[in-house]
Structure formats: structure tokens, C-alpha cells
Design a protein around this motif. Sequence first.
Motif, PDB file in Angstrom:
ATOM      1  N   LEU A  10       0.823  -1.210   0.000  1.00 25.50           N
ATOM      2  CA  LEU A  10       0.000   0.000   0.000  1.00 25.50           C
ATOM      3  C   LEU A  10       0.858   1.261   0.000  1.00 25.50           C
ATOM      4  O   LEU A  10       0.481   2.267  -0.588  1.00 25.50           O
ATOM      5  N   GLN A  11       2.018   1.182   0.653  1.00 23.85           N
ATOM      6  CA  GLN A  11       2.944   2.322   0.708  1.00 23.85           C
ATOM      7  C   GLN A  11       3.250   2.815  -0.717  1.00 23.85           C
ATOM      8  O   GLN A  11       3.344   4.006  -0.966  1.00 23.85           O
ATOM      9  N   GLU A  12       3.345   1.871  -1.647  1.00 20.69           N
ATOM     10  CA  GLU A  12       3.638   2.216  -3.034  1.00 20.69           C
ATOM     11  C   GLU A  12       2.480   2.960  -3.697  1.00 20.69           C
ATOM     12  O   GLU A  12       2.673   3.647  -4.693  1.00 20.69           O
ATOM     13  N   ASN A  13       1.277   2.813  -3.150  1.00 21.70           N
ATOM     14  CA  ASN A  13       0.095   3.478  -3.712  1.00 21.70           C
ATOM     15  C   ASN A  13      -0.154   4.851  -3.104  1.00 21.70           C
ATOM     16  O   ASN A  13      -1.061   5.560  -3.534  1.00 21.70           O
ATOM     17  N   LEU A  14       0.621   5.206  -2.072  1.00 20.05           N
ATOM     18  CA  LEU A  14       0.464   6.535  -1.459  1.00 20.05           C
ATOM     19  C   LEU A  14       0.835   7.583  -2.491  1.00 20.05           C
ATOM     20  O   LEU A  14       1.836   7.452  -3.180  1.00 20.05           O
ATOM     21  N   ASP A  15       0.024   8.614  -2.577  1.00 16.38           N
ATOM     22  CA  ASP A  15       0.282   9.644  -3.571  1.00 16.38           C
ATOM     23  C   ASP A  15      -0.304  10.957  -3.083  1.00 16.38           C
ATOM     24  O   ASP A  15      -0.903  11.030  -2.020  1.00 16.38           O
ATOM     25  N   GLU A  16      -0.120  11.961  -3.898  1.00 19.32           N
ATOM     26  CA  GLU A  16      -0.692  13.269  -3.611  1.00 19.32           C
ATOM     27  C   GLU A  16      -1.483  13.659  -4.849  1.00 19.32           C
ATOM     28  O   GLU A  16      -1.051  13.367  -5.962  1.00 19.32           O
ATOM     29  N   ALA A  17      -2.642  14.263  -4.651  1.00 17.16           N
ATOM     30  CA  ALA A  17      -3.468  14.616  -5.805  1.00 17.16           C
ATOM     31  C   ALA A  17      -4.207  15.908  -5.548  1.00 17.16           C
ATOM     32  O   ALA A  17      -4.482  16.263  -4.400  1.00 17.16           O
ATOM     33  N   THR A  80      -7.722  23.019  -7.005  1.00 12.60           N
ATOM     34  CA  THR A  80      -6.285  22.793  -6.838  1.00 12.60           C
ATOM     35  C   THR A  80      -5.948  22.381  -5.405  1.00 12.60           C
ATOM     36  O   THR A  80      -4.788  22.167  -5.078  1.00 12.60           O
ATOM     37  N   ARG A  81      -6.961  22.284  -4.564  1.00  8.83           N
ATOM     38  CA  ARG A  81      -6.729  21.834  -3.191  1.00  8.83           C
ATOM     39  C   ARG A  81      -6.055  20.470  -3.228  1.00  8.83           C
ATOM     40  O   ARG A  81      -6.425  19.617  -4.006  1.00  8.83           O
ATOM     41  N   ARG A  82      -5.052  20.280  -2.365  1.00  9.81           N
ATOM     42  CA  ARG A  82      -4.252  19.051  -2.437  1.00  9.81           C
ATOM     43  C   ARG A  82      -4.576  18.081  -1.299  1.00  9.81           C
ATOM     44  O   ARG A  82      -4.867  18.487  -0.185  1.00  9.81           O
ATOM     45  N   PHE A  83      -4.465  16.804  -1.630  1.00  8.51           N
ATOM     46  CA  PHE A  83      -4.771  15.722  -0.698  1.00  8.51           C
ATOM     47  C   PHE A  83      -3.694  14.659  -0.781  1.00  8.51           C
ATOM     48  O   PHE A  83      -3.142  14.410  -1.850  1.00  8.51           O
ATOM     49  N   ASP A  84      -3.423  14.027   0.369  1.00  7.28           N
ATOM     50  CA  ASP A  84      -2.661  12.787   0.338  1.00  7.28           C
ATOM     51  C   ASP A  84      -3.691  11.715   0.016  1.00  7.28           C
ATOM     52  O   ASP A  84      -4.802  11.742   0.556  1.00  7.28           O
ATOM     53  N   THR A  85      -3.345  10.798  -0.861  1.00  8.05           N
ATOM     54  CA  THR A  85      -4.312   9.790  -1.286  1.00  8.05           C
ATOM     55  C   THR A  85      -3.728   8.389  -1.176  1.00  8.05           C
ATOM     56  O   THR A  85      -2.517   8.191  -1.247  1.00  8.05           O
ATOM     57  N   LEU A  86      -4.632   7.439  -0.997  1.00 10.10           N
ATOM     58  CA  LEU A  86      -4.252   6.028  -0.973  1.00 10.10           C
ATOM     59  C   LEU A  86      -5.402   5.243  -1.587  1.00 10.10           C
ATOM     60  O   LEU A  86      -6.527   5.307  -1.098  1.00 10.10           O
ATOM     61  N   ILE A  87      -5.097   4.523  -2.661  1.00 10.46           N
ATOM     62  CA  ILE A  87      -6.137   3.727  -3.312  1.00 10.46           C
ATOM     63  C   ILE A  87      -6.173   2.348  -2.672  1.00 10.46           C
ATOM     64  O   ILE A  87      -5.160   1.654  -2.603  1.00 10.46           O
ATOM     65  N   LEU A  93      -8.834   6.643  -0.350  1.00 12.72           N
ATOM     66  CA  LEU A  93      -8.733   7.318   0.940  1.00 12.72           C
ATOM     67  C   LEU A  93      -8.045   8.649   0.704  1.00 12.72           C
ATOM     68  O   LEU A  93      -7.036   8.720   0.002  1.00 12.72           O
ATOM     69  N   VAL A  94      -8.593   9.708   1.285  1.00 17.24           N
ATOM     70  CA  VAL A  94      -7.976  11.034   1.113  1.00 17.24           C
ATOM     71  C   VAL A  94      -7.821  11.702   2.468  1.00 17.24           C
ATOM     72  O   VAL A  94      -8.603  11.504   3.381  1.00 17.24           O
ATOM     73  N   GLN A  95      -6.765  12.493   2.553  1.00 22.50           N
ATOM     74  CA  GLN A  95      -6.498  13.276   3.753  1.00 22.50           C
ATOM     75  C   GLN A  95      -6.084  14.644   3.254  1.00 22.50           C
ATOM     76  O   GLN A  95      -5.114  14.773   2.485  1.00 22.50           O
ATOM     77  N   GLU A  96      -6.862  15.660   3.624  1.00 20.92           N
ATOM     78  CA  GLU A  96      -6.553  17.000   3.142  1.00 20.92           C
ATOM     79  C   GLU A  96      -5.200  17.439   3.657  1.00 20.92           C
ATOM     80  O   GLU A  96      -4.866  17.234   4.813  1.00 20.92           O
ATOM     81  N   LYS A  97      -4.396  18.016   2.775  1.00 20.45           N
ATOM     82  CA  LYS A  97      -3.082  18.495   3.176  1.00 20.45           C
ATOM     83  C   LYS A  97      -3.260  19.814   3.917  1.00 20.45           C
ATOM     84  O   LYS A  97      -3.867  20.732   3.404  1.00 20.45           O
ATOM     85  N   VAL A  98      -2.753  19.871   5.129  1.00 17.50           N
ATOM     86  CA  VAL A  98      -2.897  21.058   5.963  1.00 17.50           C
ATOM     87  C   VAL A  98      -1.960  22.150   5.439  1.00 17.50           C
ATOM     88  O   VAL A  98      -0.800  21.876   5.142  1.00 17.50           O
ATOM     89  N   GLY A  99      -2.516  23.334   5.298  1.00 20.14           N
ATOM     90  CA  GLY A  99      -1.707  24.469   4.845  1.00 20.14           C
ATOM     91  C   GLY A  99      -1.385  24.415   3.377  1.00 20.14           C
ATOM     92  O   GLY A  99      -0.554  25.163   2.889  1.00 20.14           O
ATOM     93  N   ALA A 100      -2.076  23.538   2.639  1.00 16.88           N
ATOM     94  CA  ALA A 100      -1.815  23.435   1.196  1.00 16.88           C
ATOM     95  C   ALA A 100      -2.661  24.448   0.441  1.00 16.88           C
ATOM     96  O   ALA A 100      -3.707  24.840   0.898  1.00 16.88           O
TER      97      ALA A 100
END
Length: 100
Positions: A10-17, A80-87, A93-100
Motif C-alpha cells: 500500500l505504501q507504493e500506492n500513497l500519492d498526492e493529488a 487545486t486543493r491538495r490531498f494525500d491519497t491512498l487507493i 482514501l484522502v487526507q486533506e493536506k494542511v496548509g496546502a
Amino acid sequence: MANQDLRAQLQENLDEAEWDWLIPHAKRDAIIIVTAGLDLLEVGVALASDNTAKVEVWISEALITKPSSEQMSEWNSDRTRRFDTLIVQPYVLVQEKVGA
């Protein structure tokens, strides 16, 4: 599959979008928001390994939720709001990037 292997996979699927990229997933109701305090990978591992007990606790404490219509319209107004994502099929799964 051991949790360590699963975690590494899953670590390999971590991304930012950007939100713009996530909209198609939102339209098919596949987005799950993970609260900032939770580890995205830990949630992914729990979902992928069917750890319902853990997932139910997070749901009951509103630590993982579906986006509300207010959140969706807020994000749609700033694509353009950014999120850390995991498929974790079929979810994203998304987590809003703080201060992005």
C-alpha cells in the motif's frame, strides 16, 4: 498476506493529488476522508485486511467519513486543493493536506 507485506504494498500506492483528479472518484461515491490525526496507511491496511472492528470504531468516532455536500462544494470551488491519497480498491482514501 501479512500486514507488513500489505503495508509495504500500500505504501507504493500513497500519492498526492489535486481535488480535480479526485472528482471522478467522488462521482462514483468512492472517496473516504481520513481525519488528519489518523495514519492513512494504517486505515488502508485495516480496510484491505477487512479489520472491521477497527474500521467500525473509526466510523463511529467520525475519524473516517464520506465527504459531505458542503465539503464537496468547497473542494469543487478550489480544484487545486491538495490531498494525500491512498487507493484501496474500490475506495480512494484522502487526507486533506494542511496548509496546502
